[in-house]
Enzyme design. Structure first.
Site, short mmCIF file in Angstrom:
data_model
loop_
_atom_site.label_atom_id
_atom_site.label_comp_id
_atom_site.label_asym_id
_atom_site.label_seq_id
_atom_site.Cartn_x
_atom_site.Cartn_y
_atom_site.Cartn_z
N CYS A 1 -0.24 -35.28 -13.54
CA CYS A 1 -0.76 -35.43 -12.19
C CYS A 1 -1.27 -36.86 -11.99
O CYS A 1 -0.50 -37.81 -12.08
CB CYS A 1 -1.82 -34.37 -11.89
SG CYS A 1 -2.19 -34.19 -10.12
N GLU B 1 0.18 -27.19 -17.33
CA GLU B 1 -0.82 -26.24 -17.83
C GLU B 1 -1.13 -25.15 -16.81
O GLU B 1 -1.81 -24.18 -17.13
CB GLU B 1 -2.10 -26.98 -18.23
CG GLU B 1 -3.01 -27.41 -17.10
CD GLU B 1 -2.56 -28.70 -16.39
OE1 GLU B 1 -3.35 -29.21 -15.58
OE2 GLU B 1 -1.44 -29.18 -16.66
N HIS C 1 1.52 -29.79 -12.68
CA HIS C 1 0.60 -29.39 -13.74
C HIS C 1 1.30 -28.40 -14.67
O HIS C 1 1.36 -27.21 -14.36
CB HIS C 1 -0.64 -28.71 -13.15
CG HIS C 1 -1.58 -29.66 -12.47
ND1 HIS C 1 -2.60 -30.30 -13.15
CD2 HIS C 1 -1.64 -30.09 -11.19
CE1 HIS C 1 -3.27 -31.08 -12.31
NE2 HIS C 1 -2.70 -30.97 -11.11
#
Length: 206
Positions: free
Chosen positions: A79, A188, A186
């Site tokens: 990001c 994650e 992202h």
């Protein structure tokens, strides 16, 4: 050792939990000595480019990152962390980045169609330029969806682009130049697709 760079910007918890889910034991640190000992680096980040770049400079971590990358150490920016890899950002001014990938970061406003919301928040499909598949994304199928939250995007970086996502026009979604890699999305927060990308980076030879 996998190190997550802590420079006071970013939600490190979710990234660390995801890394633990794929069998890694990440070390969250802003200690230059530990970062130099690490095998691979993650550069996360949320918030404003100018603030993040200033914190990297104030802590001296910008030089540590540049030196370690020059030695061949792999780094993955996520990001805002990806945006910091570029030469400069035009986010409410002009700010210098790490200069690890040629290109700049610019606002979506005026580029995406009227009526599209800014920031761009949500799941979007990844596309691969000319059908090329960079090793970082070898587990990712064409059209696989990942999670984005951003108002600015990288441009003038065609040679480094390894994936795009359509939000009106095709916007830069992931980049790579040698041992320097970045995801605008992202991983994650992108379910199994994101975990697979993290696993590939952690286990790959770059």
């Amino acid at each position: 050792m996998i190190a997550v760079i802590d420079y006071g910007v970013g939600n490190l918890f979710s990234l660390c939990r995801s890394l633990e889910a794929i069998g890694q034991e990440p070390v969250v640190t802003g200690d230059p000595a530990l970062l130099r000992r690490a095998d691979k680096l993650f550069l996360p980040g949320v918030g404003a480019f100018a603030d993040a770049a200033a914190k990297l400079r104030q802590t001296g971590l910008d030089q540590v990152i540049q030196e370690e990358v020059a030695k061949g150490k792999p780094i993955l920016g996520i990001c805002l962390g990806m945006q910091l890899l570029f030469e400069e950002s035009h986010e409410f001014g002009t700010w210098q980045g790490l200069g690890l990938i040629p290109g700049k970061v610019v606002p979506m406003e005026g580029v995406i169609p009227a009526g599209y919301k800014i920031p761009h928040i949500g799941w979007n499909a990844l596309h691969f330029p000319q059908g090329k598949r960079h090793p970082l994304l070898e587990t990712v199928g064409e059209g696989a969806c990942v999670y984005f939250v951003h108002s600015f995007y990288a441009t003038d970086c065609d040679e480094a682009v390894i994936a795009t996502a359509e939000y009106g026009p095709e916007l830069t979604a992931a980049v790579a130049k040698g041992n320097v890699m970045g995801c605008q999305f992202h991983p994650e927060k992108s379910g199994d697709v994101g975990l697979a990308i993290l696993k590939t980076f952690c286990e790959g030879s770059w």
